[in-house]
Design a protein around this motif. Structure first.
Motif, PDB file in Angstrom:
ATOM      1  N   VAL A  50       0.515  -0.870   0.012  1.00  0.00           N
ATOM      2  CA  VAL A  50       0.258   0.049   0.089  1.00  0.00           C
ATOM      3  C   VAL A  50       0.781   1.445   0.043  1.00  0.00           C
ATOM      4  CG1 VAL A  50      -0.153   0.074   2.100  1.00  0.00           C
ATOM      5  CG2 VAL A  50      -1.671   1.410   1.071  1.00  0.00           C
ATOM      6  N   LEU A  51       1.812   1.257   1.104  1.00  0.00           N
ATOM      7  CA  LEU A  51       2.777   2.402   0.716  1.00  0.00           C
ATOM      8  C   LEU A  51       3.582   2.467  -0.576  1.00  0.00           C
ATOM      9  CD1 LEU A  51       5.346   1.544   4.026  1.00  0.00           C
ATOM     10  CD2 LEU A  51       2.620   3.308   3.488  1.00  0.00           C
ATOM     11  N   ASN A  52       3.450   1.667  -1.434  1.00  0.00           N
ATOM     12  CA  ASN A  52       4.240   1.861  -2.719  1.00  0.00           C
ATOM     13  C   ASN A  52       3.270   2.687  -3.514  1.00  0.00           C
ATOM     14  OD1 ASN A  52       6.577   0.887  -2.056  1.00  0.00           O
ATOM     15  ND2 ASN A  52       6.049  -1.064  -2.327  1.00  0.00           N
ATOM     16  N   GLU A  53       2.285   1.493  -3.613  1.00  0.00           N
ATOM     17  CA  GLU A  53       0.913   2.677  -4.361  1.00  0.00           C
ATOM     18  C   GLU A  53       0.612   4.257  -3.753  1.00  0.00           C
ATOM     19  OE1 GLU A  53      -2.741   0.443  -4.120  1.00  0.00           O
ATOM     20  OE2 GLU A  53      -1.539  -1.540  -3.798  1.00  0.00           O
ATOM     21  N   ILE A  54       1.254   4.373  -2.635  1.00  0.00           N
ATOM     22  CA  ILE A  54       0.670   5.955  -2.172  1.00  0.00           C
ATOM     23  C   ILE A  54       2.087   6.762  -3.056  1.00  0.00           C
ATOM     24  CG2 ILE A  54       1.114   7.573  -0.363  1.00  0.00           C
ATOM     25  CD1 ILE A  54      -0.213   5.026   1.011  1.00  0.00           C
ATOM     26  N   ARG A  55       2.960   5.749  -2.581  1.00  0.00           N
ATOM     27  CA  ARG A  55       4.915   6.905  -3.900  1.00  0.00           C
ATOM     28  C   ARG A  55       4.381   6.944  -5.070  1.00  0.00           C
ATOM     29  NH1 ARG A  55       7.747   4.758   0.304  1.00  0.00           N
ATOM     30  NH2 ARG A  55       7.836   2.406  -0.170  1.00  0.00           N
ATOM     31  N   ALA A  56       3.108   5.551  -5.497  1.00  0.00           N
ATOM     32  CA  ALA A  56       3.067   6.024  -7.149  1.00  0.00           C
ATOM     33  C   ALA A  56       2.404   6.643  -7.363  1.00  0.00           C
ATOM     34  CB  ALA A  56       2.949   4.384  -7.708  1.00  0.00           C
ATOM     35  N   MET A  57       1.444   6.992  -6.345  1.00  0.00           N
ATOM     36  CA  MET A  57       0.035   8.590  -6.674  1.00  0.00           C
ATOM     37  C   MET A  57       1.036   9.201  -6.785  1.00  0.00           C
ATOM     38  SD  MET A  57      -2.932   9.018  -4.406  1.00  0.00           S
ATOM     39  CE  MET A  57      -2.400   9.310  -2.861  1.00  0.00           C
ATOM     40  N   TYR A  58       1.955   9.554  -5.851  1.00  0.00           N
ATOM     41  CA  TYR A  58       2.066  11.180  -5.208  1.00  0.00           C
ATOM     42  C   TYR A  58       3.634  11.517  -6.776  1.00  0.00           C
ATOM     43  CZ  TYR A  58       0.719  13.624  -1.083  1.00  0.00           C
ATOM     44  OH  TYR A  58       0.597  13.525   0.171  1.00  0.00           O
ATOM     45  N   LYS A  59       3.829  10.735  -7.155  1.00  0.00           N
ATOM     46  CA  LYS A  59       4.598  10.666  -8.257  1.00  0.00           C
ATOM     47  C   LYS A  59       4.191  11.145  -9.912  1.00  0.00           C
ATOM     48  CE  LYS A  59       8.985   8.362  -9.837  1.00  0.00           C
ATOM     49  NZ  LYS A  59       9.971   6.573  -9.699  1.00  0.00           N
ATOM     50  N   GLN A  60       2.294  10.013  -9.992  1.00  0.00           N
ATOM     51  CA  GLN A  60       1.296  10.604 -11.172  1.00  0.00           C
ATOM     52  C   GLN A  60       1.438  12.310 -10.667  1.00  0.00           C
ATOM     53  OE1 GLN A  60      -1.630   7.928 -11.247  1.00  0.00           O
ATOM     54  NE2 GLN A  60      -0.933   7.703 -12.466  1.00  0.00           N
ATOM     55  N   GLU A  61       1.069  12.563  -9.505  1.00  0.00           N
ATOM     56  CA  GLU A  61       1.065  14.115  -9.509  1.00  0.00           C
ATOM     57  C   GLU A  61       1.865  14.850  -9.809  1.00  0.00           C
ATOM     58  OE1 GLU A  61      -0.648  14.629  -5.892  1.00  0.00           O
ATOM     59  OE2 GLU A  61      -2.748  13.302  -6.425  1.00  0.00           O
ATOM     60  N   GLY A  62       3.322  14.241 -10.445  1.00  0.00           N
ATOM     61  CA  GLY A  62       4.557  14.889  -9.954  1.00  0.00           C
ATOM     62  C   GLY A  62       4.941  15.510  -9.091  1.00  0.00           C
ATOM     63  N   LYS A  63       4.827  14.710  -7.841  1.00  0.00           N
ATOM     64  CA  LYS A  63       5.618  15.270  -6.766  1.00  0.00           C
ATOM     65  C   LYS A  63       6.299  14.262  -5.958  1.00  0.00           C
ATOM     66  CE  LYS A  63       1.144  18.088  -5.550  1.00  0.00           C
ATOM     67  NZ  LYS A  63       0.014  17.464  -4.210  1.00  0.00           N
ATOM     68  N   GLU A  64       6.947  14.703  -4.605  1.00  0.00           N
ATOM     69  CA  GLU A  64       7.804  13.551  -4.016  1.00  0.00           C
ATOM     70  C   GLU A  64       6.801  13.186  -3.753  1.00  0.00           C
ATOM     71  OE1 GLU A  64      11.324  13.790  -5.528  1.00  0.00           O
ATOM     72  OE2 GLU A  64      11.085  13.062  -3.448  1.00  0.00           O
ATOM     73  N   ALA A  65       6.961  11.955  -2.911  1.00  0.00           N
ATOM     74  CA  ALA A  65       6.300  11.304  -1.396  1.00  0.00           C
ATOM     75  C   ALA A  65       6.827  12.119  -0.099  1.00  0.00           C
ATOM     76  CB  ALA A  65       7.332   9.748  -1.341  1.00  0.00           C
ATOM     77  N   PRO A  66       5.704  12.551   0.127  1.00  0.00           N
ATOM     78  CA  PRO A  66       5.917  13.229   1.880  1.00  0.00           C
ATOM     79  C   PRO A  66       6.817  13.106   2.592  1.00  0.00           C
ATOM     80  CG  PRO A  66       3.465  12.300   1.312  1.00  0.00           C
ATOM     81  CD  PRO A  66       3.882  11.977   0.311  1.00  0.00           C
ATOM     82  N   LYS A  67       7.529  13.837   2.893  1.00  0.00           N
ATOM     83  CA  LYS A  67       8.644  13.425   4.175  1.00  0.00           C
ATOM     84  C   LYS A  67       7.750  12.379   5.114  1.00  0.00           C
ATOM     85  CE  LYS A  67       9.205  17.445   6.308  1.00  0.00           C
ATOM     86  NZ  LYS A  67       7.813  18.170   7.199  1.00  0.00           N
ATOM     87  N   GLU A  68       6.659  12.967   5.505  1.00  0.00           N
ATOM     88  CA  GLU A  68       6.262  12.586   6.709  1.00  0.00           C
ATOM     89  C   GLU A  68       5.942  10.579   6.291  1.00  0.00           C
ATOM     90  OE1 GLU A  68       4.026  14.477   5.201  1.00  0.00           O
ATOM     91  OE2 GLU A  68       4.194  16.135   7.000  1.00  0.00           O
ATOM     92  N   MET A  69       6.154   9.994   5.583  1.00  0.00           N
ATOM     93  CA  MET A  69       6.451   8.073   4.840  1.00  0.00           C
ATOM     94  C   MET A  69       7.720   8.262   5.569  1.00  0.00           C
ATOM     95  SD  MET A  69       4.328   7.359   1.241  1.00  0.00           S
ATOM     96  CE  MET A  69       4.530   6.330   1.619  1.00  0.00           C
ATOM     97  N   MET A  70       8.713   9.585   5.789  1.00  0.00           N
ATOM     98  CA  MET A  70       9.579   8.611   6.331  1.00  0.00           C
ATOM     99  C   MET A  70       9.669   7.632   7.840  1.00  0.00           C
ATOM    100  SD  MET A  70      11.740   7.802   4.579  1.00  0.00           S
ATOM    101  CE  MET A  70      11.159   7.164   3.625  1.00  0.00           C
ATOM    102  N   SER A  71       8.447   8.681   8.987  1.00  0.00           N
ATOM    103  CA  SER A  71       8.228   8.603  10.337  1.00  0.00           C
ATOM    104  C   SER A  71       7.313   7.298  10.165  1.00  0.00           C
ATOM    105  CB  SER A  71       7.677   9.607  10.904  1.00  0.00           C
ATOM    106  OG  SER A  71       7.573   9.148  11.859  1.00  0.00           O
ATOM    107  N   THR A  72       8.171   6.116   9.520  1.00  0.00           N
ATOM    108  CA  THR A  72       6.840   5.461   9.049  1.00  0.00           C
ATOM    109  C   THR A  72       6.495   4.944  10.294  1.00  0.00           C
ATOM    110  OG1 THR A  72       8.608   3.165   9.413  1.00  0.00           O
ATOM    111  CG2 THR A  72       9.055   3.767   7.226  1.00  0.00           C
TER     112      THR A  72
END
Lengths: 410, 355, 298
Positions: free
Chosen positions: A288-310
């Motif tokens: 699911v996290l990969n999907e969220i990252r892909a979603m952000y990538k589609q918008e042309g944005k970086e994955a949010p830095k909050e994701m690092m605080s897993t």
């Protein structure tokens, strides 16, 4: 000067009073968050996880044809603000509330039952709310502090190879949430024959030298179970290390177990060996996290830095995911009618076996057990990251149930 | 012209000592009464009524604190603790002994008054900042006591659920019912405070504030009156705590911590020390401020920042605005909103003339 | 028995060291009160902002430690000057509650600005000191506490000399005693106010470095400000040696309470034991151990 102030205030109130209009085919969920209060380090990472999962679900077409709108209100971990947020959520037509904070769930319990809106509080008190009969509209959906206490004792038992005659220290934050597990721990100490001593850390918990000294030098505990919040977990790691107590003999409840705590304590090297309990999966390696990252990538944005605080972020995702499952179940039961809080409550009680690729424990929520089984995992700080030590487990269910029944009688 | 003060002649002591001798004042108060009791509850949505309920509770608390700080000049940072004393007392009486709300409420108030008098004892030796810190110590000690003494706190959770109050058999639960219920108490508190301040006791308080040594010389027993001020103020606080508990349905000491005490201090300073109307203004202002800021940010914020960062900015901005407004009021208008209101009223006193 | 004695020695040493670190924060408070009669409820927030500035220089701009500390000092001195100019000058002569509430408001503003500008997560302030404690017999002494204590004592010596011997210090004491007479003597009162706030900035900056390293820098660093009150009340609001002594007393009482009283009452006494002591002290000696007696004239 004063005139300007008056005009600005009036303008803001007037413009702001125009509330947003609810779109068609939309389900509203209320989320409380703490971004500026005592637990802000948690909230600023956890709530984005919630929102991101909802965004992902909406991007895939929503649930049963409905889009989900999550309305977040920051209550600074204060109860009056929390109550006001709840009223506002009700006004927006929320069918489900995510309650953040132990005192808040206590304050809202009666209102939720009267208004028939279910609320979830994963990782927060009250443990008695696991009883679905007594509190039909409150769903802990994650291991309560009683279950965490029981699981911690079980883990210590495995680490020490038995508990009889051993000395356990319980280091806790001196507020109702911190004190909640003591009754269960004392029960277990009588049952298993170990010595238990409690060490209270008064809020805000930024200084606990004396307690650490006592645990390490006078009481000489064989193992420490820690239940701290906010800043105090990182302080506890530092203090225990300073008095020479080995961190591999420390296991912390779910709110002292995040990357933020390790970093605040001075980094991964400092905290090596520390055991941390989790109620959601840890790390970035989930579908699911990969999907969220892909979603952000589609918008042309970086994955949010909050994701690092897993640790915190994943808990937010778990929260949202279980909410969505409940709504999904509710819609399946009533596909054509506008669902209400009552329907979502029934939807919760059908959740079973939903694991989201390992991020979510295999909860089984029923009308009697709103907690889902009290499952946790233990991770250890090793070599610069969290390493999984155990799989999902729960322990001493009979003892926990006994306490739940006793609480229900009150 | 509108605010006519001359030509209003009285023929009895009773008429002369009335709270609102001027006809314009009577009309205004009457209009407000009609508005609050008849118009508002039936036109506003439940959510807005819930906000008014929160404000009502705050008004009673602010009135109490103003009696102590504004009229008697004793700084107290312990208001939150007295509220929690009242709350837990009433909750314990209601749950353990099964007393109805109407009996538990005065018990809560009286217990808070007693505790307040005890906390006020240092005020006889120390003043100003030292007294403020002594009351801060009182706040912390009371918090600790409630937290740890399970007899009071009802168990580890330190949270006691109370049943809904009932009037003539009708349970008061919805926001609208709560609205009338709380409004009645607000009226009682306001009228009570106004009368208190016109009485002998009130004048003694003001004398103590202005110059306590002189007050003692002319024969006011400042020991007794200072303790009385603490007791009365804490009684109000206790009642506030009880009402808040019954409003929420549960008593929990975490709702009455030091930040609450500071919020109430902010209310009376922004509203105006030593005035009833000031307490009301201050309570309204401080309670509505976070809500107003959130609305403003949600209306405008989307224009300036991205969605995710708005969520982070709103709460911090709220803190900044809260503190900033307090400072601004203190620097620009030290007598608070009350002074602003008086300025408006003075303008209308002689309108349409200039002076 | 020896174990008990060892434990007691541990508590005492911990108490003394942490007490001196409390004094470090209290010093800032005392400086301001001594020179300007203003009460600073935002002392903890000053320490927090100093910590943020230093750690931001360290992490975001990758400055070496000494440069980050200098930047922190400069920022706090500037902040002190600015604050005095903008806010406190307007509040001279107002009743005490006005100044108290103004600093409380300031505290809220700083608590909002901190996370807004620098982020809400906790940052680590790494000092080149090891985390391993020195072991002296039964005593465990963490190096960071020794550093904090040393800084406190250094300030004590420096400020003691300043106020007793140097021209500027004596001038500041004159201003504190009676502003009008000082002005009549030709002392520029406003400049000394600004100097006092700048000195508080310096103390806060170093306090921020030491405490930030101990606790980690985030918005909760401001909570150390609450410890200031029992310290200054016990020691005297306007006495530099009083701040040190008050800090020692508070540190020792806290640790002794946590070690010996806590087990009987279920914990938590360490926070309010100093306050209880403070109330007792206030009843006996209202101005603190070294405080100035204020004689009221009718």
């Amino acid at each position: 000067m004063r005139g300007i102030l008056a005009v600005l205030t009036g303008l803001a109130l007037v413009v702001g009073a125009a509330a947003p209009v609810a779109a068609q085919k939309e389900i509203v969920v209320g989320l409380q968050c703490d971004r500026t209060g005592a637990t802000q380090t948690v909230g600023v990472n956890l709530c984005p996880g919630y929102h991101d999962y909802i965004k992902l679900v909406n991007a895939k077409g929503g649930v049963g044809g409905y889009k989900i709108r999550a309305v977040e209100i920051d209550h600074e971990y204060k109860v009056p603000q929390g109550m006001e947020a709840y009223e506002r959520h009700k006004k927006e037509g929320a069918v489900l509330i995510g309650v953040y904070g132990t005192p808040h769930i206590y304050a809202m319990a009666q209102k939720l039952t009267e208004d028939r809106i279910p609320a979830t509080s994963p990782g927060f008190g009250s443990a008695a709310a696991a009883d679905g009969q007594r509190y039909p509209y409150i769903f802990p959906i994650a291991a309560t502090y009683w279950s965490q206490g029981a699981a911690a004792v079980e883990f210590v038992k495995k680490q020490l190879g038995g508990l009889k005659g051993k000395k356990l220290a319980y280091l806790f934050f001196d507020n109702p949430a911190g004190r909640e597990p003591i009754a269960v721990l004392e029960d277990l100490s009588a049952k298993e024959g170990f010595q238990l001593k409690t060490f209270a850390v008064p809020p805000p918990g930024v200084e606990m030298g004396a307690q650490a000294l006592d645990i390490a030098q006078r009481y000489r505990a064989d193992f420490v179970i820690a239940h701290l919040f906010g800043r105090s977990p990182s302080v506890s790691i530092k203090e225990l290390k300073r008095v020479g107590y080995p961190l591999r003999k420390v296991v912390s409840f779910v709110w002292g177990s995040a990357e933020a705590d390790i970093e605040a304590a001075g980094g991964w090297a400092v905290a090596e060996g520390y055991y941390a309990m989790q109620y959601a999966g840890v790390g970035t390696d989930f579908p699911v996290l990969n999907e969220i990252r892909a979603m952000y990538k589609q918008e042309g944005k970086e994955a949010p830095k909050e994701m690092m605080s897993t640790v915190y972020y994943n808990r937010g995702v778990l929260w949202a995911a279980i909410h969505v499952e409940a709504i999904r179940n509710a819609l399946k039961a009533k596909p054509d009618v506008k669902i209400t809080g009552e329907d979502v409550k029934n939807g919760f009680e059908k959740i079973s076996g939903f694991t989201l690729g390992g991020l979510v424990p295999p909860l089984k929520i029923t009308s009697l057990d709103h907690e889902g089984g009290g499952l946790v995992q233990i991770y250890q700080v090793k070599g610069g990251k969290f390493e999984k030590v155990t799989d999902w487990f729960s322990a001493y269910g009979d003892v926990v149930q006994k306490h739940i029944h006793e609480a229900a009688k009150k | 012209m509108i605010h006519r003060e001359c030509g209003v002649l009285k023929t009895s002591y009773g008429a002369d000592m009335a709270l609102y001798p001027l006809p314009i004042a009577r009309w205004t108060v009457g209009a407000i009464g009609v508005l609050m009791f008849a118009v508002v509850p039936f036109t506003l949505h439940e959510y807005y009524l819930s906000i008014v309920n929160l404000v009502s509770i705050a008004v009673i608390g602010a009135l109490g604190l103003n009696i102590l700080v504004g009229y008697t000049g004793q700084i107290s940072v312990g208001h939150g603790a007295f509220m929690s004393v009242g709350a837990y007392t009433a909750a314990n009486f209601a749950v353990r002994l099964g007393w109805p709300f109407w009996a538990a409420l005065p018990m809560g108030g009286l217990m808070a008054a007693a505790v307040g008098a005890v906390v006020g004892i240092p005020s006889l030796r120390i003043k100003g900042l030292y007294l403020a810190i002594a009351t801060l110590a009182g706040q912390l000690i009371i918090e600790w006591t409630i937290n740890h003494v399970t007899f009071i706190s009802g168990g580890v959770q330190a949270s006691i659920e109370v049943p809904r109050p009932a009037l003539f058999g009708i349970s008061i639960a919805s926001q609208r019912q709560m609205y009338f219920f709380l409004l009645a108490f607000v009226v009682l508190a306001v009228v009570g405070t106004m009368n208190l301040m016109r009485s002998r006791v009130g004048r003694a308080f003001i004398a103590i504030r202005d110059h306590d040594i002189a007050a003692e010389i002319i024969g006011i027993n400042i020991f007794r009156y200072k303790l009385l001020a603490f007791a009365i103020s804490s009684f109000y606080a206790g009642v506030t705590g009880v009402l808040y508990t019954y409003y929420l349905g549960v008593a929990n000491y975490e709702q009455f911590q030091i930040n609450v005490s500071i919020d109430y201090l902010a209310m009376i300073i922004i509203g105006g020390l030593g005035s009833v109307l000031g307490s009301i203004f201050g309570a309204v202002f401080v309670t509505l401020l976070p809500i107003a800021i959130r609305y403003a940010m949600e209306a405008f914020g989307g224009l300036l920042f991205s969605e995710a960062s708005v969520r982070n900015i709103i709460p911090n901005l709220r803190l900044i605005l809260f503190g900033g407004l307090i400072i601004m009021f203190l620097v620009v208008e030290p007598e608070g909103l009350n002074r602003l209101w008086r300025n408006i009223r003075n303008y209308f006193r002689v309108w349409p003339f200039a002076y | 028995m020896a174990e008990d004695l060892g434990f007691f020695a541990l508590l005492m040493s911990n108490g003394i060291l942490i007490g001196l670190m409390y004094s470090l924060i209290a010093l800032g408070f005392v400086l301001v009160y001594k020179a300007t009669d203003a009460i600073n409820f935002a002392q903890g927030e000053f320490v927090m902002i100093a910590g943020f500035v230093v750690v931001a220089s360290l992490l975001a701009y990758k400055a070496p430690l000494w440069l980050a500390i200098v930047v922190g000092l400069g920022a706090m001195i500037g902040f002190g000057f600015g604050l005095e100019r903008v806010m406190l000058r307007r509040l001279i002569g107002r009743p005490i509650i006005a100044v108290v509430m103004a600093t409380i408001g300031l505290a809220a503003v700083l608590r909002g600005i901190g996370p807004l500008t620098w982020g809400a997560d906790t940052k680590n302030l790494a000092l080149p000191i090891s985390d391993e404690p020195f072991v002296l017999g039964p005593l465990f002494v963490p190096p960071i506490q020794i550093l904090g204590a040393a800084v406190s004592l250094a300030f004590l010596a420096a400020f003691g000399w300043f106020f007793l011997k140097s021209r500027k210090g004596i001038a500041m004491r004159a201003v504190a005693d009676s502003q009008q007479v000082a002005m009549a003597m030709g002392i520029n009162v406003e400049r000394y106010f600004a100097l006092a706030w700048a000195m508080t900035g310096v103390v806060s900056a170093l306090g921020g470095v030491v405490w930030g390293s101990l606790l980690g820098v985030d918005v909760h660093l401001s909570l150390v400000g609450f410890k200031v009150f029992p310290v200054v009340i016990l020691g005297g609001l306007d006495s530099v040696p009083g701040a040190i002594l008050g800090g020692l007393i508070v540190g020792i009482v806290e640790n002794v309470a946590a070690g010996y009283i806590d087990p009987y009452v279920g914990g938590g006494t360490k926070d309010f034991a100093p306050y209880v002591l403070m109330i007792v002290a206030l009843m006996i000696r209202p101005y603190g151990i070294f405080g100035k007696r204020i004689i009221e004239r009718v």
